[in-house]
Design a protein around this motif. Sequence first.
Motif, PDB file in Angstrom:
ATOM      1  N   LYS A 112       0.825  -1.212   0.000  1.00 59.65           N
ATOM      2  CA  LYS A 112       0.000   0.000   0.000  1.00 59.65           C
ATOM      3  C   LYS A 112       0.863   1.269   0.000  1.00 59.65           C
ATOM      4  O   LYS A 112       0.620   2.219   0.739  1.00 59.65           O
ATOM      5  N   ARG A 113       1.890   1.222  -0.856  1.00 62.35           N
ATOM      6  CA  ARG A 113       2.801   2.359  -0.995  1.00 62.35           C
ATOM      7  C   ARG A 113       2.729   2.874  -2.423  1.00 62.35           C
ATOM      8  O   ARG A 113       2.434   2.132  -3.356  1.00 62.35           O
ATOM      9  N   LYS A 114       3.018   4.152  -2.585  1.00 60.28           N
ATOM     10  CA  LYS A 114       2.996   4.782  -3.897  1.00 60.28           C
ATOM     11  C   LYS A 114       4.304   4.509  -4.635  1.00 60.28           C
ATOM     12  O   LYS A 114       5.389   4.631  -4.056  1.00 60.28           O
ATOM     13  N   LEU A 115       4.200   4.152  -5.905  1.00 63.15           N
ATOM     14  CA  LEU A 115       5.378   3.950  -6.747  1.00 63.15           C
ATOM     15  C   LEU A 115       5.917   5.310  -7.168  1.00 63.15           C
ATOM     16  O   LEU A 115       5.210   6.103  -7.787  1.00 63.15           O
ATOM     17  N   THR A 116       7.153   5.597  -6.824  1.00 64.68           N
ATOM     18  CA  THR A 116       7.773   6.870  -7.183  1.00 64.68           C
ATOM     19  C   THR A 116       8.594   6.704  -8.464  1.00 64.68           C
ATOM     20  O   THR A 116       8.900   5.586  -8.883  1.00 64.68           O
ATOM     21  N   ASP A 117       8.967   7.817  -9.054  1.00 59.58           N
ATOM     22  CA  ASP A 117       9.783   7.780 -10.276  1.00 59.58           C
ATOM     23  C   ASP A 117      11.124   7.100 -10.011  1.00 59.58           C
ATOM     24  O   ASP A 117      11.638   6.369 -10.855  1.00 59.58           O
ATOM     25  N   ILE A 118      11.695   7.353  -8.827  1.00 59.71           N
ATOM     26  CA  ILE A 118      13.004   6.762  -8.514  1.00 59.71           C
ATOM     27  C   ILE A 118      12.890   5.241  -8.408  1.00 59.71           C
ATOM     28  O   ILE A 118      13.792   4.522  -8.814  1.00 59.71           O
ATOM     29  N   ASN A 119      11.764   4.742  -7.876  1.00 61.69           N
ATOM     30  CA  ASN A 119      11.565   3.291  -7.822  1.00 61.69           C
ATOM     31  C   ASN A 119      11.277   2.722  -9.208  1.00 61.69           C
ATOM     32  O   ASN A 119      11.684   1.608  -9.519  1.00 61.69           O
ATOM     33  N   ARG A 120      10.588   3.478 -10.016  1.00 60.38           N
ATOM     34  CA  ARG A 120      10.283   3.043 -11.382  1.00 60.38           C
ATOM     35  C   ARG A 120      11.581   2.823 -12.174  1.00 60.38           C
ATOM     36  O   ARG A 120      11.662   1.953 -13.029  1.00 60.38           O
ATOM     37  N   GLN A 121      12.611   3.600 -11.845  1.00 60.06           N
ATOM     38  CA  GLN A 121      13.896   3.450 -12.540  1.00 60.06           C
ATOM     39  C   GLN A 121      14.532   2.078 -12.305  1.00 60.06           C
ATOM     40  O   GLN A 121      15.387   1.667 -13.074  1.00 60.06           O
ATOM     41  N   GLN A 122      14.088   1.376 -11.267  1.00 53.31           N
ATOM     42  CA  GLN A 122      14.637   0.044 -11.014  1.00 53.31           C
ATOM     43  C   GLN A 122      14.198  -0.957 -12.075  1.00 53.31           C
ATOM     44  O   GLN A 122      14.711  -2.066 -12.126  1.00 53.31           O
TER      45      GLN A 122
END
Length: 188
Positions: free
Chosen positions: A173-183
């Motif tokens: 239940k956490r928001k996906l951030t751009d920095i995590n998307r880079q993974q």
Amino acid sequence: PKIYYFIIPTFIIWRILDILKPYPANIAENISGGLGIILDDVISGMYSLLIMHIFITIFFFHNEQNMKIHILTIGDEILIGQTLNTNAAFIGELLNNNNYTITSTSVVGDRTNEIVEEINRVLQISDIILCTGGLGPTNDDVTLHAISEVFKTELIENEDILNDIKLFFEKRKRKLTDINRQQALVPK
């Protein structure tokens, strides 16, 4: 073939395993205080090294003792003494216990040009380069960008990995951030 071509697949395997959380990483992840995050990364890294060890040994080498292996650790936190280089120690011990010989190790900071220079230098003297550190998700993690520069390729977003990351965040239940998307970026 030169073994350094296995750097990128090892990174990809590590990323996939870090997202899938194989046993016991799925249990370690729940340990509080940040230790769980470190442990699940180490466990996923161990699995990826084991997978590549088996693959390389079976398909390419029958006498792995002649291979020159270099461990490259990436991270400013190692250089300034904020963090001990336990990854290199762990990897070295694991390989030594499996009859591999580490011929050298080095540490570079989180700067693309330094990583590129070190990988290019080590490619001249080693058969295998095992990289640890610098994968994020923080703004100073540029390892994949450096590797894509060395191998003259670009980074692309892998939909399967991105879906796994999205699922990981949804479950918590956490928001996906751009920095995590880079993974989800992998070399093309």
